[in-house]
Design a protein around this motif. Structure first.
Motif, mmCIF file in Angstrom:
data_model
loop_
_atom_site.group_PDB
_atom_site.id
_atom_site.type_symbol
_atom_site.label_atom_id
_atom_site.label_comp_id
_atom_site.label_asym_id
_atom_site.label_seq_id
_atom_site.Cartn_x
_atom_site.Cartn_y
_atom_site.Cartn_z
ATOM 1 N N PHE A 42 0.734 -1.053 -0.068
ATOM 2 C CA PHE A 42 0.116 -0.070 -0.038
ATOM 3 C C PHE A 42 0.839 1.368 0.027
ATOM 4 C CE2 PHE A 42 -2.909 3.191 1.761
ATOM 5 C CZ PHE A 42 -3.980 2.959 1.031
ATOM 6 N N ASN A 43 0.786 1.842 -1.051
ATOM 7 C CA ASN A 43 1.899 3.027 -1.271
ATOM 8 C C ASN A 43 0.711 4.527 -1.669
ATOM 9 O OD1 ASN A 43 1.314 2.875 -3.942
ATOM 10 N ND2 ASN A 43 3.410 2.010 -4.228
ATOM 11 N N TRP A 44 1.279 5.532 -2.062
ATOM 12 C CA TRP A 44 0.508 6.662 -2.356
ATOM 13 C C TRP A 44 -0.102 6.483 -3.644
ATOM 14 C CZ3 TRP A 44 -0.396 10.964 0.494
ATOM 15 C CH2 TRP A 44 0.796 10.928 1.613
ATOM 16 N N GLY A 45 0.341 5.794 -4.606
ATOM 17 C CA GLY A 45 -0.332 5.463 -5.692
ATOM 18 C C GLY A 45 -1.613 4.701 -5.582
ATOM 19 N N THR A 46 -1.419 3.607 -4.868
ATOM 20 C CA THR A 46 -2.615 2.674 -4.343
ATOM 21 C C THR A 46 -3.730 3.528 -3.760
ATOM 22 O OG1 THR A 46 -1.267 0.983 -4.334
ATOM 23 C CG2 THR A 46 -3.306 0.524 -3.426
ATOM 24 N N GLY A 47 -3.370 4.339 -2.836
ATOM 25 C CA GLY A 47 -4.268 5.165 -1.807
ATOM 26 C C GLY A 47 -5.021 6.206 -2.810
ATOM 27 N N ILE A 48 -4.315 6.698 -3.766
ATOM 28 C CA ILE A 48 -5.043 7.663 -4.494
ATOM 29 C C ILE A 48 -5.685 6.941 -5.594
ATOM 30 C CG2 ILE A 48 -4.780 9.154 -6.908
ATOM 31 C CD1 ILE A 48 -2.100 10.126 -5.507
ATOM 32 N N VAL A 49 -5.873 5.928 -6.087
ATOM 33 C CA VAL A 49 -6.474 4.798 -6.697
ATOM 34 C C VAL A 49 -7.838 4.504 -5.908
ATOM 35 C CG1 VAL A 49 -6.757 2.640 -8.064
ATOM 36 C CG2 VAL A 49 -4.989 4.109 -8.446
ATOM 37 N N VAL A 50 -7.530 4.146 -4.752
ATOM 38 C CA VAL A 50 -8.597 3.648 -3.867
ATOM 39 C C VAL A 50 -9.484 4.815 -3.597
ATOM 40 C CG1 VAL A 50 -9.282 2.862 -1.672
ATOM 41 C CG2 VAL A 50 -7.619 1.574 -2.943
ATOM 42 N N ALA A 51 -8.927 6.190 -3.439
ATOM 43 C CA ALA A 51 -9.739 7.339 -3.165
ATOM 44 C C ALA A 51 -10.709 8.046 -4.457
ATOM 45 C CB ALA A 51 -8.843 8.413 -2.692
#
Length: 148
Positions: free
Chosen positions: A3-12
Motif C-alpha cells: 500500500f503506497n501513495w499511488g494505491t491510496g489515490i486510486v482507492v480514493a
C-alpha cells in the motif's frame, strides 16, 4: 500487495466515484426527491396561453384591474368596486413553483367585492396566483406573484 501513495489515490478515486454514482442513482429513483417544476399538461396550457393574454388585455382596457395582497387572514383578492359580486364567477388557481403538491383551485365566492383565500391553505414561500373570472358574459384574467 504493498500500500503506497499511488494505491491510496486510486482507492480514493474509486470511493469518490462510487459515492457520486450512488447519489445520482438514488436521486433519480426515489420519489422523495421528485421535484417537477413543469405542470403535467404543459403543452395544453401553452396552447391556452394566448387566450389568457387576450383576457388580461381586455381587463386592462376596461379598467378591471384586480388587487391581490397578503393580509393577516390570508390573501385578499379585491375586485373593482363597479363590479357587482353576485355577477362574478370563475376560479382562482394558486400555483407553487417549488412544489406541485401544494397547488390548488378554488371557485370564486365574492362578498363586498373581495375574495379571501385563508392563510391555513398557504404555507410560506413563493406563490403564483391566477384569477380567471367571468363578468357580464366576458372572460377576464389576472396573474400575480406573491411571497408569503
Amino acid at each position: 500487495m504493498k500500500f503506497n501513495w499511488g494505491t491510496g489515490i486510486v482507492v480514493a478515486f474509486i470511493l469518490f466515484i462510487s459515492f457520486i454514482l450512488y447519489l445520482v442513482i438514488r436521486m433519480n429513483t426515489e420519489d422523495a426527491y421528485d421535484h417537477h417544476l413543469v405542470s403535467k399538461d404543459y403543452y395544453k396550457k401553452e396552447l391556452e396561453y394566448q387566450s389568457k393574454i387576450d383576457n388580461a388585455q381586455k381587463a386592462k382596457e376596461k379598467g378591471y384591474q384586480l388587487k391581490a395582497e397578503k393580509t393577516s387572514e390570508g390573501v385578499l383578492v379585491t375586485f373593482p368596486s363597479e363590479m357587482e359580486g353576485q355577477d362574478i364567477t370563475g376560479e382562482v388557481f394558486l400555483y407553487r413553483p417549488s412544489n406541485d403538491v401544494l397547488d390548488f383551485k378554488s371557485p370564486i365566492k365574492v362578498s363586498n367585492s373581495t375574495f379571501l383565500i385563508p392563510q391555513s391553505k398557504l404555507p410560506g414561500g413563493r406563490w403564483n396566483i391566477e384569477v380567471n373570472w367571468v363578468y357580464n358574459n366576458e372572460n377576464y384574467y389576472y396573474k400575480k406573484e406573491l411571497s408569503l
